[in-house]
Motif scaffolding. Structure first.
Motif, PDB file in Angstrom:
ATOM      1  N   VAL A 194       0.827  -1.210   0.000  1.00 15.08           N
ATOM      2  CA  VAL A 194       0.000   0.000   0.000  1.00 15.08           C
ATOM      3  C   VAL A 194       0.865   1.265   0.000  1.00 15.08           C
ATOM      4  CG1 VAL A 194      -1.564   1.387   1.418  1.00 15.08           C
ATOM      5  CG2 VAL A 194      -2.025  -1.045   1.054  1.00 15.08           C
ATOM      6  N   ASP A 195       0.564   2.135  -0.962  1.00 13.38           N
ATOM      7  CA  ASP A 195       1.220   3.444  -1.031  1.00 13.38           C
ATOM      8  C   ASP A 195       0.199   4.529  -0.739  1.00 13.38           C
ATOM      9  OD1 ASP A 195       3.497   2.249  -1.861  1.00 13.38           O
ATOM     10  OD2 ASP A 195       3.341   2.862  -3.969  1.00 13.38           O
ATOM     11  N   LYS A 232       7.736  11.654   3.474  1.00 11.90           N
ATOM     12  CA  LYS A 232       8.333  10.722   4.432  1.00 11.90           C
ATOM     13  C   LYS A 232       7.530  10.628   5.708  1.00 11.90           C
ATOM     14  CE  LYS A 232      13.039  10.375   3.165  1.00 11.90           C
ATOM     15  NZ  LYS A 232      12.945  11.039   1.850  1.00 11.90           N
ATOM     16  N   HIS A 233       6.851  11.728   6.050  1.00 14.22           N
ATOM     17  CA  HIS A 233       6.253  11.772   7.379  1.00 14.22           C
ATOM     18  C   HIS A 233       4.750  11.697   7.373  1.00 14.22           C
ATOM     19  CE1 HIS A 233      10.161  12.324   8.964  1.00 14.22           C
ATOM     20  NE2 HIS A 233      10.376  13.172   7.983  1.00 14.22           N
ATOM     21  N   ASN A 234       4.161  11.836   6.218  1.00 13.43           N
ATOM     22  CA  ASN A 234       2.712  11.727   6.159  1.00 13.43           C
ATOM     23  C   ASN A 234       2.289  10.759   5.062  1.00 13.43           C
ATOM     24  OD1 ASN A 234       2.156  13.864   8.145  1.00 13.43           O
ATOM     25  ND2 ASN A 234       3.140  15.142   6.594  1.00 13.43           N
ATOM     26  N   GLY A 235       3.132   9.789   4.797  1.00 13.84           N
ATOM     27  CA  GLY A 235       2.801   8.905   3.702  1.00 13.84           C
ATOM     28  C   GLY A 235       3.098   7.454   4.039  1.00 13.84           C
ATOM     29  N   LEU A 236       2.706   6.569   3.101  1.00 10.14           N
ATOM     30  CA  LEU A 236       2.996   5.150   3.243  1.00 10.14           C
ATOM     31  C   LEU A 236       3.674   4.707   1.966  1.00 10.14           C
ATOM     32  CD1 LEU A 236      -0.487   3.982   4.578  1.00 10.14           C
ATOM     33  CD2 LEU A 236       1.599   4.267   5.916  1.00 10.14           C
ATOM     34  N   ASN A 261       5.653   8.959  11.245  1.00 10.70           N
ATOM     35  CA  ASN A 261       6.338   8.115  10.263  1.00 10.70           C
ATOM     36  C   ASN A 261       5.328   7.324   9.441  1.00 10.70           C
ATOM     37  OD1 ASN A 261       9.331   8.302  10.247  1.00 10.70           O
ATOM     38  ND2 ASN A 261       9.019   8.077  12.435  1.00 10.70           N
ATOM     39  N   GLY A 262       4.137   7.900   9.319  1.00  8.72           N
ATOM     40  CA  GLY A 262       3.112   7.275   8.485  1.00  8.72           C
ATOM     41  C   GLY A 262       2.069   6.488   9.255  1.00  8.72           C
ATOM     42  N   GLN A 263       2.204   6.452  10.586  1.00  9.34           N
ATOM     43  CA  GLN A 263       1.246   5.657  11.366  1.00  9.34           C
ATOM     44  C   GLN A 263      -0.181   6.183  11.244  1.00  9.34           C
ATOM     45  OE1 GLN A 263       4.081   7.088  12.550  1.00  9.34           O
ATOM     46  NE2 GLN A 263       4.887   5.971  14.317  1.00  9.34           N
ATOM     47  N   SER A 264      -0.308   7.522  11.264  1.00  8.70           N
ATOM     48  CA  SER A 264      -1.660   8.097  11.167  1.00  8.70           C
ATOM     49  C   SER A 264      -2.307   7.699   9.855  1.00  8.70           C
ATOM     50  CB  SER A 264      -1.607   9.629  11.215  1.00  8.70           C
ATOM     51  OG  SER A 264      -0.973  10.046  12.377  1.00  8.70           O
ATOM     52  N   GLN A 265      -1.498   7.764   8.794  1.00 12.52           N
ATOM     53  CA  GLN A 265      -2.036   7.454   7.473  1.00 12.52           C
ATOM     54  C   GLN A 265      -2.430   5.980   7.393  1.00 12.52           C
ATOM     55  OE1 GLN A 265       0.536   9.570   8.068  1.00 12.52           O
ATOM     56  NE2 GLN A 265      -0.748  11.302   7.479  1.00 12.52           N
ATOM     57  N   LEU A 266      -1.606   5.114   8.002  1.00 16.56           N
ATOM     58  CA  LEU A 266      -1.927   3.686   8.017  1.00 16.56           C
ATOM     59  C   LEU A 266      -3.276   3.476   8.703  1.00 16.56           C
ATOM     60  CD1 LEU A 266      -1.142   0.695   7.649  1.00 16.56           C
ATOM     61  CD2 LEU A 266      -0.082   0.801   9.906  1.00 16.56           C
ATOM     62  N   ALA A 267      -3.451   4.109   9.864  1.00 20.78           N
ATOM     63  CA  ALA A 267      -4.696   3.940  10.609  1.00 20.78           C
ATOM     64  C   ALA A 267      -5.879   4.442   9.799  1.00 20.78           C
ATOM     65  CB  ALA A 267      -4.610   4.686  11.935  1.00 20.78           C
ATOM     66  N   LEU A 309      -8.891   7.381   4.391  1.00 21.53           N
ATOM     67  CA  LEU A 309      -8.033   7.706   3.250  1.00 21.53           C
ATOM     68  C   LEU A 309      -8.091   6.584   2.226  1.00 21.53           C
ATOM     69  CD1 LEU A 309      -4.810   9.026   5.060  1.00 21.53           C
ATOM     70  CD2 LEU A 309      -6.649  10.376   4.042  1.00 21.53           C
ATOM     71  N   THR A 310      -7.957   6.964   0.972  1.00 19.85           N
ATOM     72  CA  THR A 310      -7.900   5.966  -0.095  1.00 19.85           C
ATOM     73  C   THR A 310      -6.450   5.824  -0.547  1.00 19.85           C
ATOM     74  OG1 THR A 310     -10.077   6.686  -0.811  1.00 19.85           O
ATOM     75  CG2 THR A 310      -8.799   5.371  -2.372  1.00 19.85           C
ATOM     76  N   PRO A 311      -5.907   4.604  -0.514  1.00 19.22           N
ATOM     77  CA  PRO A 311      -4.498   4.450  -0.906  1.00 19.22           C
ATOM     78  C   PRO A 311      -4.286   4.748  -2.389  1.00 19.22           C
ATOM     79  CG  PRO A 311      -5.475   2.325  -0.321  1.00 19.22           C
ATOM     80  CD  PRO A 311      -6.512   3.364  -0.052  1.00 19.22           C
TER      81      PRO A 311
END
Lengths: 310, 502, 349
Positions: free
Chosen positions: B262-263, B269-273, B294-300, B307-309
């Motif tokens: 998943v991207d 770097k800090h708001n992405g996956l 480090n992308g944890q918020s976006q993962l959640a 969010l849509t990957p």
């Protein structure tokens, strides 16, 4: 369409743009300090009335304009106190001003002239060519000289504002308050001070914008004579991308729409004149729709500023 | 060595809570002093006292041996203290140059003398190797460059002491190297630096001395040569890590959610996956460890449909997810304890009762005639039952949720999210800002949910919490999965390194 | 509980303050404030006839108040109540005077068409907000001017009746019946029913509950799976429909014909009433009646004391200025702390 039509259109555009310039600059100064102000319509209404009365009493339109500025500042201090100190929602409070100030204006008018009085008229501000004693039909002479001092003031203010925000230290600090008040505060900039200064400037300019209508444009005051210019000014600031130059262009465009509708009314072409009168309002909607909003403008706008405690 | 700053017996109290207690701290000229401590150890409060944002409840501050009172950030600047905040204080709409000269009081005149100021700034930047492009807007330059602007900003105002709050958190390795070079240069010129970090490797690399804070107090101050990573970690945490009190599950059930490659905004770097693959099975708690941002918020938010990957696939209970909407995931029985309970979790101005049934007012239990008639009594009774069951302390279930304490607010969310017996629970910083009692309660509740067969994805910046409840630990760094470790006897050192990007 | 108390107290104090200032102004103008207040009261409530007039006067205000109230409940500012009201009246006027239909069927058709027209008119800012992230306030205000001008076209051209620029009155058969022979008509009943329906919808249905949640915290509503955009659009359309319904009810109930200045100021009045009533539909109705009392009563007051009627506008405006500031003030942390200190001292004593 002949050349007279076009010259008149251009001349009228400049004239019609002037009150909008004052009002848009008022909005610009307010928003640059993080205060979105939808109450300009009201400030202009009270400025318009007071300008009219003072000019009637003293016989000096110039004093009328100054009085308009003063009352604009006074009324805007209510807004400033409520939004800066009490942290009232800016939009809601702007609305309150829009209800309060015109009511006050209408009331003062009724008290002064009594009910059912006949139309009172007042002399308008003399144009520069009038002052100089020049009378000419030459287009350039009319464009450059046949204007009231207020027109020159408006354009002068645009230039001043552009320089202030782009070239001066103070202007830079001012903008920082609207963008990121916390950062400004860490650098020793007085956030509350700038916001109050902004409210004084905004009140004065909005009052002048209103007073222009009764000292330079129309010889009398009527309720609702601001006719949405306070709101169009909001649109002009968005359209002008929060810069003095952009705002000027936006105002000229809306002024042009206004001038156009007046010229077209004269021509009529068998179409009800109201359709022409709609032009500035519809133009505003169309322009806003085309440019879209996105997240432009000062980032701190609309948010109350409080120094943080845990 | 000459002393620059001394803090003596400084305490800062909020209500009954001591954020800092009797702190003694000295910074010498030309040294890097590191403040080391966990989240909530009191580092930020102490620095806010130093830069005049907070007034100390007790204690005094000396600069160059003279007692000073710092009552505003502007005063701190005048005294030569400059701070680079973790969240940069840069006006994005302005250029680098404008940000540096903002609020300048050193020069006379109304207008900005661009040429003269630029010359000064360029001299400074050459002296300390702070390479910046003055006319670029802040939004167009990289995070590392923004940081250099912040440092330059402080130096331009004559800072003798620079506080760098987690400066490496947002940087790439190369940028960190650059930062260290700058720090060295600064100390060579006689300036002092307070470095706040919890990346052990960096701390050991750059510090002259290290002061360890724990629970608002100074544990000790050590010279760099006297210590090593393990010793520091133990001091920081205050004990040998106690084994978890919960039994760990080693064999999870069938997958509830499965992410493959998943991207999401992968260049950020800090708001992405970037290429995240991950599985949460039934009856296990997967803990996502990593430094904040480090992308944890976006993962959640991807696994809850917010969010849509951009790329990759997500399978929910074996079915490919085609549309990412919060409602779609809720219908799939996914529960979410979002990271910001006030902004994302609760409707603050609604009552406790209304927040408990927020998602379920359309169900048979709480309304009839397809939602046309709310069953107010049933809602109230249910809320009372939940108040009891989740021990929500409020004056009544009619109380507005925003007036509750953080712990009780979180319990309201738990009551709402867990009662439906979810298949997947996504909990983001669920105990942030809570006291020990509330934290324990929330951990117990998560374990119970797990034992019922719910898959739990726990995101937390609190490493202890991750170790305490996770059955598997996934480390994220800059939007990527760095490694997956067993929650039973986890290799702590290895995980710490992975969190630091190694 | 405490909150509800404050929510009622703040507007009451504001009304009191506004009246005190109003009285000072009256005194300054050389009239006796007590005589003036008494005249105001008599004018509004002195006889059944006067009560009927007051209620009739409150009817359009209730509709625009509810219009503003409903939209703001969903977190969007519909400042276009006036335009939506006017468009409703214009469409109603067309059908009533041109369709040839008569009787209850015509009335129902007129009301429905008015509501539909108002809803569509309000959909414009709604759609632009959702799809262009546009400022709904500016758009809806601009549309007010367009609607007013469009009404101008109708009464000066298309439906002009005779030499005066105004339309013909709606046929008698489409006029709403009066209640007890007073000025107040079934339009008032309709307004109250709409208010009750909105109240029921907001507080007793699941959709209304969700709409309020969207209005209070859009992010949380989104995280909890509500279709935020759909609610925003819906709230605009319903809000506009309420105003449009009001326009057609007002035309058939009280005004009968379109004329210059019709409905002027109703939109902003509606916003003021909704804010003073703190977005509670029933409270908004009460505020609307209060506004009507001021307006009707001030005419008698003018006759009795010579104080211009527009003093009532000042009092209204002061109420909103004070209420909004007061509500902001009680939310300030400093204020809360002061109250807490005070009550602690009381307990100690």
């Amino acid at each position: 369409m002949d050349s007279a039509f076009i010259t008149n259109l251009i001349l009228a555009s400049v004239r019609m743009a002037t009150p909008l310039i004052f009002l848009s600059l008022a909005e610009l100064y307010s928003q640059r300090a993080g205060l979105v102000h939808i109450g300009l319509e009201g400030l202009a209404a009270i400025g318009s009335l007071v300008g009219f009365l003072v000019s009637l009493i003293t016989g000096s339109p110039l004093l009328g304009v100054l009085a308009g500025a003063a009352v604009g500042i006074l009324v805007n201090m209510i807004y400033a106190y409520a939004t800066i100190n009490l942290c009232a929602e800016q939009i809601v409070y702007g609305m309150a001003i829009n209800i309060f100030a015109p009511a006050l204006a209408a009331f003062i008018y009724r008290v002064y002239f009594g009910a059912g009085s006949e139309l009172v008229q007042v002399g308008l501000m003399t144009t520069l060519s009038g002052l100089l004693g020049i009378a000419s039909d030459n287009f350039l002479v009319r464009l450059l000289l046949d204007q009231t001092p207020m027109v020159y003031l408006a354009y002068g203010l645009v230039i001043f504002t552009a320089i202030y925000f782009n070239k001066t230290k103070s202007g830079l600090n001012y903008k920082a308050v609207g963008e990121y008040p916390k950062a400004a505060a860490t650098l020793g900039i007085s956030v509350v001070g700038v916001k109050y200064a902004a409210s004084v400037i905004c009140g004065a300019l909005a009052g002048i914008g209103g007073a222009y209508l009764t000292t330079c444009y129309s010889t009398t005051y009527t309720d609702g004579n601001v006719a949405g210019r306070g709101f169009i000014a909001l649109a002009a600031v968005i359209f002008g991308r929060w810069s003095a130059g952009g705002v000027l262009l936006a105002c000229l465009f809306f002024g042009f729409c206004d001038a156009l509708q007046i010229r077209l009314q004269v021509g009529s072409y068998g179409i009800p004149y109201q359709f022409f009168q709609m032009i500035p309002y519809i133009a505003t909607v169309v322009v806003l729709t085309i440019i879209g909003m996105k997240k432009a403008g000062p980032k701190g706008v609309g948010k109350p500023y409080l120094r943080e405690e845990r | 060595m000459e002393e620059f700053l001394r803090m003596e017996h400084v305490s800062k109290r909020f209500g009954d809570f001591y954020a800092n207690k009797d702190i003694n701290l000295t910074v010498y000229k030309g040294e890097v002093l590191t403040l080391l401590g966990e989240n909530g150890a009191g580092k930020s409060t102490l620095m806010n006292v130093l830069i005049g944002l907070y007034q100390p409840t007790e204690g005094s501050i000396y600069l160059n041996g003279k007692k000073v009172r710092i009552d505003s950030p502007a005063q701190a600047v005048r005294l030569g203290i400059g701070m680079v905040h973790q969240h940069f204080m840069l006006v994005e709409a302005m250029t680098v140059f404008e940000n540096i000269i903002l609020g300048d009081r050193n020069t006379k005149g109304v207008f900005i003398d661009r040429e003269a100021r630029k010359k000064e700034i360029l001299e400074l930047s050459a002296k300390y190797g702070l390479d910046v492009e003055l006319d670029r807007p802040i939004t167009e330059i990289a995070v590392g460059a923004q940081q250099r602007v912040e440092i330059l900003k402080a130096l331009y105002r004559g800072a003798e002491l620079l506080v760098l709050d987690e400066p490496s958190a947002a940087l790439t390795d190369i940028e960190v190297e650059g930062l260290f070079k700058i720090m060295r240069k600064l100390t060579e010129e006689g300036k002092s630096v307070i470095f706040i970090s919890h990346k052990m490797r960096e701390v050991l690399h750059i510090s002259d001395r290290i002061t360890i804070l724990r629970a608002g107090e100074v544990v000790t101050t050590l010279r760099r040569e006297e210590t090593d990573g393990q010793a520091l970690a133990n001091l920081m945490i205050g004990r040998e890590l106690a084994p978890s009190q919960y039994t760990k599950v080693e064999q999870a059930g069938e997958p509830v959610i499965q992410l493959k490659g998943v991207d999401f905004q992968k260049d950020s770097k800090h708001n992405g996956l970037s290429g995240v693959s991950l599985t949460v099975g039934r009856g296990e708690i997967v803990g996502i460890a990593g430094v904040d941002g480090n992308g944890q918020s976006q993962l959640a938010q991807v696994v809850t449909g917010v969010l849509t990957p951009d790329a990759g696939t997500v399978d929910m209970k074996g079915t490919r997810v085609a549309q990412f909407t919060p409602n779609g995931f809720i219908l799939e029985n996914v529960s979410h304890i979002p990271e910001d309970r006030n902004k994302m979790g609760l409707i603050g101005e609604m009552s406790v009762k209304d927040n408990i049934v927020l998602k379920t007012t359309e169900t048979q239990a709480f309304s009839s005639a397809k939602g046309l008639v709310l069953k107010k009594k049933a809602i109230r009774d249910y809320a009372l039952e939940m108040q009891e069951k989740y021990d929500i302390r409020c004056t009544s279930v009619e109380q507005e949720a925003r007036n509750l304490s953080g712990g009780n607010q979180q319990k309201v969310i738990l009551a709402r999210e867990l009662e439906g017996e979810p298949d997947l629970l996504v909990a983001v910083h669920p105990t942030r800002g809570l006291d020990i009692g509330a934290t324990r309660f929330i951990h117990d509740t998560m374990i119970e949910a797990r034992d019922r067969g719910c898959g739990v994805l726990l995101v937390s910046a609190d490493f202890d919490e991750i170790l305490e409840v996770s059955d598997r630990i996934v480390v994220m760094f800059e939007g990527q999965v760095m490694g997956v470790y067993s929650g039973k006897n986890p290799p702590i050192e290895e995980i710490s390194l992975a969190m630091a990007g190694k | 509980m405490k909150n509800k108390f404050v929510n009622i107290l703040v507007p009451l104090i504001s009304v009191l303050l506004a009246f005190v200032i109003g009285c000072i102004v009256i005194a300054v103008l050389g009239a006796n404030p007590f005589v003036a207040l008494q005249a105001l009261w008599t004018g509004a409530f002195g006889s059944m006839r006067n009560v009927g007039t007051t209620l009739a006067r409150s009817t359009p205000l209730i509709f625009t108040g509810l219009c503003a109230c409903f939209a703001y409940r969903c977190g969007v500012f519909n400042l276009g109540g006036e335009g939506q009201f006017i468009i409703g009246a214009v469409v109603c006027c067309f059908i009533a005077t041109r369709s040839g239909l008569e009787g209850p069927l015509a009335i129902v058709l007129c009301l429905a068409a008015g509501a539909l027209a108002g809803g569509l008119w309000a959909a414009v800012p709604g759609v632009l907000k959702i799809y262009r992230d546009q400022n709904e306030m500016i758009i809806s205000i601009m549309l007010n001017y367009v609607a007013t001008l469009f009404m101008g076209v109708v009464y000066t051209n298309w439906l002009r009746d005779g030499t005066v620029p105004q339309t013909a009155p709606v046929p008698d058969a489409t006029k709403l019946s009066r209640l007890f022979g007073l000025r107040v008509t079934t339009a008032f009943i309709l307004a109250i029913v709409v208010g009750l329906l909105i109240y029921y919808f907001l507080f007793y249905t699941s959709k209304g509950f969700q709409l309020r949640a969207v209005g209070l915290n859009m992010t949380a509503a989104q995280f909890n799976g509500f279709a935020v955009k759909r609610y925003i659009l819906m709230s605009f359309i319903v809000s506009g429909a309420i105003a449009g319904l009001g326009g057609s009810a007002d035309l058939m109930g009280t005004q009968y014909r379109l004329i210059n200045g019709y409905a002027s100021g109703y939109g902003f009045d509606g916003v003021a009433m909704a804010l003073i009533g703190q977005l509670h539909p029933l409270a908004t109705i009460l505020v609307a009646i209060f506004f009507a009392v001021l307006r009707v009563g001030s005419t008698t007051m003018q006759a009795a004391t010579g104080v211009p009627t527009s003093v009532s506008d000042i009092i209204q405006a002061l109420v909103i200025v004070f209420t909004v500031a007061g509500l902001a003030m009680v939310k300030l942390p400093q204020f809360k702390a002061a109250v807490a200190k005070l009550s602690a001292r009381k307990e100690a004593a």
